[in-house]
Design a protein around this motif. Structure first.
Motif, PDB file in Angstrom:
ATOM      1  N   SER A  55      35.033  31.927  33.001  1.00 33.98           N
ATOM      2  CA  SER A  55      36.235  31.716  33.109  1.00 33.98           C
ATOM      3  C   SER A  55      36.930  32.317  31.783  1.00 33.98           C
ATOM      4  N   LEU A  56      37.852  32.871  31.635  1.00 40.46           N
ATOM      5  CA  LEU A  56      38.582  33.713  30.545  1.00 40.46           C
ATOM      6  C   LEU A  56      39.859  33.963  30.742  1.00 40.46           C
TER       7      LEU A  56
ATOM      8  N   ASN B 107      47.213  41.176  32.488  1.00 37.37           N
ATOM      9  CA  ASN B 107      46.934  39.723  31.912  1.00 37.37           C
ATOM     10  C   ASN B 107      45.986  38.990  33.163  1.00 37.37           C
ATOM     11  N   TRP B 108      45.154  38.465  32.550  1.00 37.55           N
ATOM     12  CA  TRP B 108      44.262  37.825  33.524  1.00 37.55           C
ATOM     13  C   TRP B 108      43.847  36.347  33.093  1.00 37.55           C
ATOM     14  N   ASN B 109      44.114  35.317  34.137  1.00 37.69           N
ATOM     15  CA  ASN B 109      43.648  34.126  34.070  1.00 37.69           C
ATOM     16  C   ASN B 109      42.297  33.808  34.883  1.00 37.69           C
ATOM     17  N   TYR B 110      41.118  33.917  34.476  1.00 37.95           N
ATOM     18  CA  TYR B 110      40.111  33.818  35.639  1.00 37.95           C
ATOM     19  C   TYR B 110      39.484  32.297  35.612  1.00 37.95           C
ATOM     20  N   MET B 111      39.759  31.909  36.864  1.00 31.42           N
ATOM     21  CA  MET B 111      39.226  30.514  37.302  1.00 31.42           C
ATOM     22  C   MET B 111      39.897  29.395  36.655  1.00 31.42           C
ATOM     23  N   PRO B 112      40.008  28.204  37.291  1.00 29.65           N
ATOM     24  CA  PRO B 112      41.020  27.279  37.016  1.00 29.65           C
ATOM     25  C   PRO B 112      40.648  26.720  35.463  1.00 29.65           C
ATOM     26  N   SER B 113      39.667  26.733  34.897  1.00 30.34           N
ATOM     27  CA  SER B 113      39.637  26.323  33.550  1.00 30.34           C
ATOM     28  C   SER B 113      40.547  27.090  32.548  1.00 30.34           C
TER      29      SER B 113
ATOM     30  N   GLY C 277      45.150  29.860  39.166  1.00 26.77           N
ATOM     31  CA  GLY C 277      45.718  28.924  40.360  1.00 26.77           C
ATOM     32  C   GLY C 277      45.081  29.549  41.807  1.00 26.77           C
ATOM     33  N   ILE C 278      44.461  30.993  41.623  1.00 26.69           N
ATOM     34  CA  ILE C 278      43.956  31.479  42.828  1.00 26.69           C
ATOM     35  C   ILE C 278      42.735  31.889  42.436  1.00 26.69           C
ATOM     36  N   ILE C 279      41.500  31.423  43.234  1.00 26.87           N
ATOM     37  CA  ILE C 279      40.269  31.820  42.817  1.00 26.87           C
ATOM     38  C   ILE C 279      40.146  33.421  42.790  1.00 26.87           C
ATOM     39  N   HIS C 280      40.516  34.109  44.079  1.00 29.66           N
ATOM     40  CA  HIS C 280      40.510  35.503  44.020  1.00 29.66           C
ATOM     41  C   HIS C 280      40.687  36.348  42.935  1.00 29.66           C
ATOM     42  N   PRO C 281      39.821  37.127  42.419  1.00 26.17           N
ATOM     43  CA  PRO C 281      40.067  37.703  41.258  1.00 26.17           C
ATOM     44  C   PRO C 281      41.524  38.795  41.392  1.00 26.17           C
ATOM     45  N   HIS C 282      42.409  38.342  40.400  1.00 26.61           N
ATOM     46  CA  HIS C 282      43.556  39.074  40.404  1.00 26.61           C
ATOM     47  C   HIS C 282      44.130  38.961  38.842  1.00 26.61           C
TER      48      HIS C 282
END
Ligand code: ZN
Length: 345
Positions: A278-279, A156-162, A166-171
Motif C-alpha cells: 500500500s502506498l 497521484n496514487w493512493n494504492y489500496m485502502p490503507s 477507494g477502488i482496488i483496481h490500480p488507478h
C-alpha cells in the motif's frame, strides 16, 4: 541558506516488564528538514514488518462491481466532454484515461493503469508503469491545448485502502491546474530562495550531498535519482525520485519516463518484499514555468499496523503535523540498495 538537516536525540527510560522490570533506555530521534518543513520522530524500537496488511478477500469482493475492469469501463465510467477529449476517453497500451467522477480540481483525470483488477506491488512492471505515464502525458497535453493557463501537473496514487484508495483496481489521478498544491508551492519557493542565496540548484546540491554521504542515496537509473528523505512524511519512510535537470514536464523526455518506470518498479518490488502493499505517490511537475525546481516523485509506503489493523496516521501527524517513523531513512535506503543490487545493471 546551505542544505542543513537537524537532529536531536532523547532517551526515555522505562522499567520493562518483559525483562523483570529492568531499566531500559529507548532512543527517540527528532529530525527536521528546514527545506520541506517536515519534522519526523524516528523510533527504531517500534519497527515491525507489517505482515499482510490487508484482508485478501477484498480483492474478489471488489471485483464483482469494479467499474475499472475492462468489461465495465464502457458502461460504468464517465467520459470527457467532446471539446476536451474528442473520443470521450483516451486509450494507450494497457491504460485508459477517464474523468474523475468525484473531481477535486477543474481538470482531474483518472488513469486506469492495468487490465488486471489487482496487482501486488512486485507485479508493476516497468512496461505497465511506462504505459501509464504515457497515458498521463496524453491527458495533460490535451488539457494544455484546451486551457493555456494551466501551469502545474501531478500524477497521484493512493494504492489500496490503507492508503486511502477507494477502488482496488490500480488507478492514478492526474491534477492539472493553474496553481500548485501547498507542498508543491513550498518546494518551488524554497528552491527559488536557495538559488538566490547560493546561486546554485538545490536539487543538484541535494543529490551531490546524498551521493557523497552514501547513507540515504538508494540508486540511480539514467537521469532519475532515488533517495530516502531525511525527515520522512510517512511512518514507513519517504522515497524521493528526482529527475535530474528536468525543470518542466517536457524536459523529462521519453528517456526520463523509461528511467523512472524502471526505478519505480524496483522500489515497489522492494516494498512488497518488506510486506508492504500500500502506498501514496505524487509525481510533481511544472508545465511552462521552469523556475529552479526539478520534477520529482514522492513515494510514501502505507500500512495498517498489526495486530489490530491500526491506522499509521495518528494524532502526531493529524494534529501536531509531525511524523512518527518506525524505520530510519538510512535503513530504508539500504533495503532499496540491497533489493535492487544486480537488477539495475
Ligand atoms: Zn477491476
Amino acid at each position: 541558506m546551505k542544505i542543513s538537516f537537524h537532529k536531536e536525540t532523547y532517551e526515555a527510560r522505562i522499567l520493562d516488564p518483559s525483562e523483570g522490570f529492568e531499566e531500559k533506555k529507548l532512543v527517540v530521534e527528532v529530525r527536521t528538514d528546514p527545506f520541506t518543513g517536515a519534522k519526523a520522530r524516528i523510533l527504531k524500537h517500534r519497527w515491525r514488518l507489517p505482515k499482510g496488511s490487508f484482508d485478501q478477500s477484498i480483492i474478489s469482493k471488489s471485483k464483482q462491481k469494479c467499474p475499472f475492469c475492462p468489461e465495465n469501463i464502457e458502461k460504468m465510467t464517465p467520459k470527457f466532454p467532446s471539446d476536451i477529449v474528442a473520443e470521450g476517453r483516451i486509450n494507450h497500451g494497457q491504460s485508459t484515461v477517464i474523468p474523475n467522477a468525484f473531481p477535486y480540481s477543474r481538470y482531474n483525470g483518472v488513469i486506469i493503469v492495468s487490465k488486471d483488477h489487482f496487482l501486488s506491488l512486485d507485479r508493476f512492471s516497468p512496461e505497465i508503469l511506462y504505459d501509464g505515464f504515457q497515458a498521463s502525458l496524453l491527458y495533460i497535453n490535451q488539457i494544455r491545448q484546451f486551457d493555456d493557463k494551466v501551469a502545474y501537473a501531478s500524477v497521484n496514487w493512493n494504492y489500496m485502502p490503507s492508503a486511502g484508495g477507494g477502488i482496488i483496481h490500480p488507478h492514478w489521478q492526474i491534477v492539472v491546474d493553474n496553481k500548485p498544491t501547498r507542498f508543491h508551492e513550498r518546494l518551488l519557493s524554497q528552491s527559488l530562495k536557495y538559488h538566490m542565496a547560493e546561486g546554485r540548484n538545490y536539487w543538484a546540491d541535494l543529490i551531490s550531498l546524498e551521493k557523497e554521504k552514501k547513507v540515504r542515496y538508494a540508486f540511480q537509473v539514467g537521469k532519475v535519482v532515488f533517495i530516502a528523505a531525511y525527515a520522512p512524511r510517512g511512518m514507513l519512510g519517504e522515497v524521493i525520485a528526482i529527475f535530474e535537470r528536468a525543470r518542466t514536464l517536457d524536459e523529462v523526455g521519453q528517456d526520463g519516463w523509461r528511467d523512472f518506470s524502471r526505478g519505480l518498479s524496483e522500489v515497489l518490488a522492494c516494498l512488497h518484499g518488506m510486506g508492504i502493499d500500500s502506498l501514496n505517490m505524487a509525481l510533481i511537475t511544472n508545465l511552462d514555468n521552469a523556475g529552479h525546481f526539478w520534477a520529482q516523485a514522492r513515494i510514501i509506503a502505507r500500512a495498517s499496523v498489526p495486530p489490530l489493523g491500526t491506522s499509521d496516521v495518528n494524532y502526531f501527524e493529524k494534529v501536531h503535523e509531525e511524523i512518527i517513523a518506525v524505520i530510519s531513512p538510512e535503513e530504508l535506503a539500504e533495503r532499496l540498495r540491497l533489493a535492487c543490487a544486480g537488477n539495475l545493471k
